[in-house]
Design a protein around this motif. Structure first.
Motif, PDB file in Angstrom:
ATOM      1  N   PRO A 165      36.240  48.840 -15.535  1.00  0.00           N
ATOM      2  CA  PRO A 165      35.910  48.939 -14.110  1.00  0.00           C
ATOM      3  C   PRO A 165      34.655  48.204 -13.670  1.00  0.00           C
ATOM      4  N   TRP A 306      31.212  49.313  -9.194  1.00  0.00           N
ATOM      5  CA  TRP A 306      30.944  50.265 -10.283  1.00  0.00           C
ATOM      6  C   TRP A 306      29.541  50.803 -10.030  1.00  0.00           C
ATOM      7  N   ARG A 342      34.027  54.443  -9.598  1.00  0.00           N
ATOM      8  CA  ARG A 342      34.618  53.137  -9.284  1.00  0.00           C
ATOM      9  C   ARG A 342      35.227  53.162  -7.896  1.00  0.00           C
TER      10      ARG A 342
END
Length: 363
Positions: A165, A306, A342
Motif C-alpha cells: 500500500p 499511506w 490506506r
C-alpha cells in the motif's frame, strides 16, 4: 494432530462497521478502501468483448498468440524490456489467482523447499498464497535482512514496485541480483507499473529473464478488473513449467477477454489519461486528508495514500463519522502496517468533492 485450516475473515469484510458509519452521511459513503477502478475501459476494448467468435471454443490457457504478442509489445514499448512471447510469457486469469496459486506449483516443482518470502507490509495474498500451499510465510523488511536459513528454504521471494500500500519504488535490479545469487526465483508484482510518479515505469525484466518472473495485470492499467486478465513473463524454464501445470488446472482466461486485452494493451492514450486522473485525485485527496487532520503527501507510485497514525481503526472511524469516507486500516497489509491507514484514489471526482465539502475543504 494437524489442525484443519480455517479461513480468516477477508480483510475488507471487517469494514462493515466503518462503512455503516460513513453511509449515514447524506449522499452515502465515499468508499476509498478497496483499490477497484471506477473509470470505464476504452469503448474499443468493450466492443472487442463481443466481436468475432472467440467465445465458441476453449481458449488457450497460455494465452492466444495475439494476446502474448500484444503483451510483449507493451513490455518493450512502455517498460523498456524484451521477452519472447512464444517461450517467456503466458496469460493468467487475473494476477490475484496467480499470486495465490504460485507457491503450490513451486512446492510441487521443488519439494525440498517450503518458504515464501514476502514484504512485511504488502498485498495480503502473498502471505495467503503461502498458507494455502502449506508453506512457511516469512515476511521481510528488506532483502538484505533475510536470514540465510530462510533464503535456503525459499521457493520464491515476492517484490512489489510500485508497492501496495505504500507506493514505494524498489530497486528491481538489486532484487534480481539477490535472487540469482541465492538461487531463489524472484516474482515481481508490477501491476502498478504504469502509475509511477517519481521515476519512469520499469520492470525487473530489464535485468534479463533468468531467475525472475514479472507479473502484470490489466485491472489497474485498463480499468478492466472485472474481466480477470493478466500475464506473467520471465525465466524460460519456469514459464514453461507453469504453463504446463496451469493447463491441467483449467486456468484459461476467456477468449473474448483475451481479444479485448489485445486492444487494451496496444492503446497507450487511455493509460496516459488515466495516469493524469489518478495523479490529480491523489493530490486532491492529500489536501482533503490534511484538512481532516491527517497530513500526507503523494507517494512515489501507485494510487494510494499511506498515512501514519497512532490508531488506524480509530482514524478509520473518525473519517467515516466526520467525512463519510471509508479507508483501510494498515494491519490489512501485515502487522507491520498497524500504524498506518490506506486511502485509494478510486472514486470519481464528484464523490471525492462530496467528501471535501463535508469538511469544508472544497476549493
Amino acid at each position: 494432530m494437524t489442525e484443519p485450516f480455517v479461513p480468516p475473515p477477508y480483510p475488507y469484510d471487517r469494514l462493515d462497521e466503518i462503512s455503516a458509519l460513513a453511509a449515514q452521511h447524506e449522499g452515502g459513503a465515499v468508499d476509498l478502501s478497496i483499490g477497484t477502478p471506477c473509470d470505464p475501459p476504452p469503448p474499443a476494448v468493450l466492443a472487442a468483448l463481443s466481436a468475432g467468435d472467440a467465445a465458441r471454443g476453449y481458449p488457450p490457457a497460455i494465452g492466444t498468440k495475439a494476446f502474448r504478442a500484444a503483451a510483449a509489445r507493451w513490455i518493450e514499448r512502455r517498460l523498456g524490456a524484451t521477452v519472447d512471447p512464444d517461450s517467456e510469457l503466458a496469460a493468467c486469469v487475473g494476477t490475484k489467482e496467480f499470486v495465490a496459486s504460485l507457491p503450490q506449483y513451486l512446492k510441487l516443482r521443488d519439494p525440498s523447499r517450503d518458504t515464501v518470502l514476502y514484504p512485511a507490509i504488502s498485498y495480503p495474498t502473498y502471505e495467503m498464497g503461502a498458507t494455502l500451499a502449506g508453506c512457511r510465510a516469512v515476511p521481510y523488511r528488506s532483502l538484505d535482512e533475510i536470514d540465510d536459513a530462510d533464503a535456503a528454504r525459499a521457493l520464491v521471494v515476492w517484490v512489489n514496485s510500485p508497492a501496495n500500500p505504500s507506493g514505494e519504488l524498489l530497486d528491481l535490479a538489486a532484487a534480481a541480483a539477490w535472487g540469482r545469487a541465492r538461487g531463489v526465483p524472484v516474482a515481481s508484482d508490477e501491476c502498478y507499473a504504469e502509475f509511477s510518479w517519481d521515476a519512469p515505469p520499469t520492470t525487473i525484466l530489464r535485468e534479463g529473464t533468468a531467475g525472475v518472473l514479472a507479473v502484470h495485470s490489466l485491472s489497474k492499467r485498463d480499468n478492466f478488473a472485472g474481466a480477470r486478465i493478466g500475464f506473467y513473463a520471465g525465466d524460460r524454464e519456469l514459464v514453461h513449467y507453469l504453463r504446463e501445470v496451469r493447463k491441467h488446472a483449467g486456468l484459461m482466461p476467456p477468449g473474448p477477454v483475451q481479444a479485448a486485452a489485445v486492444v487494451a494493451l496496444d492503446d497507450d492514450e487511455h493509460v496516459d489519461a488515466q495516469r493524469a486522473r489518478y495523479r490529480a485525485r491523489l493530490e486532491r485527496l492529500a489536501e482533503i486528508l490534511g484538512a481532516a487532520g491527517y497530513p500526507t503527501t503523494v507517494p512515489p507510485g501507485a494510487f494510494y495514500l499511506w498515512i501514519a497514525t497512532d490508531d488506524a481503526w480509530a482514524a478509520a472511524r473518525d473519517l467515516a463519522t466526520r467525512v463519510g469516507i471509508v479507508v483501510s486500516p494498515g494491519e490489512f497489509y501485515g502487522p507491520a502496517g498497524a500504524g498506518f491507514f490506506r486511502v485509494a484514489a478510486v472514486q470519481p471526482d464528484d464523490r471525492i468533492e462530496l467528501a471535501a465539502k463535508r469538511i469544508g475543504a472544497c476549493g
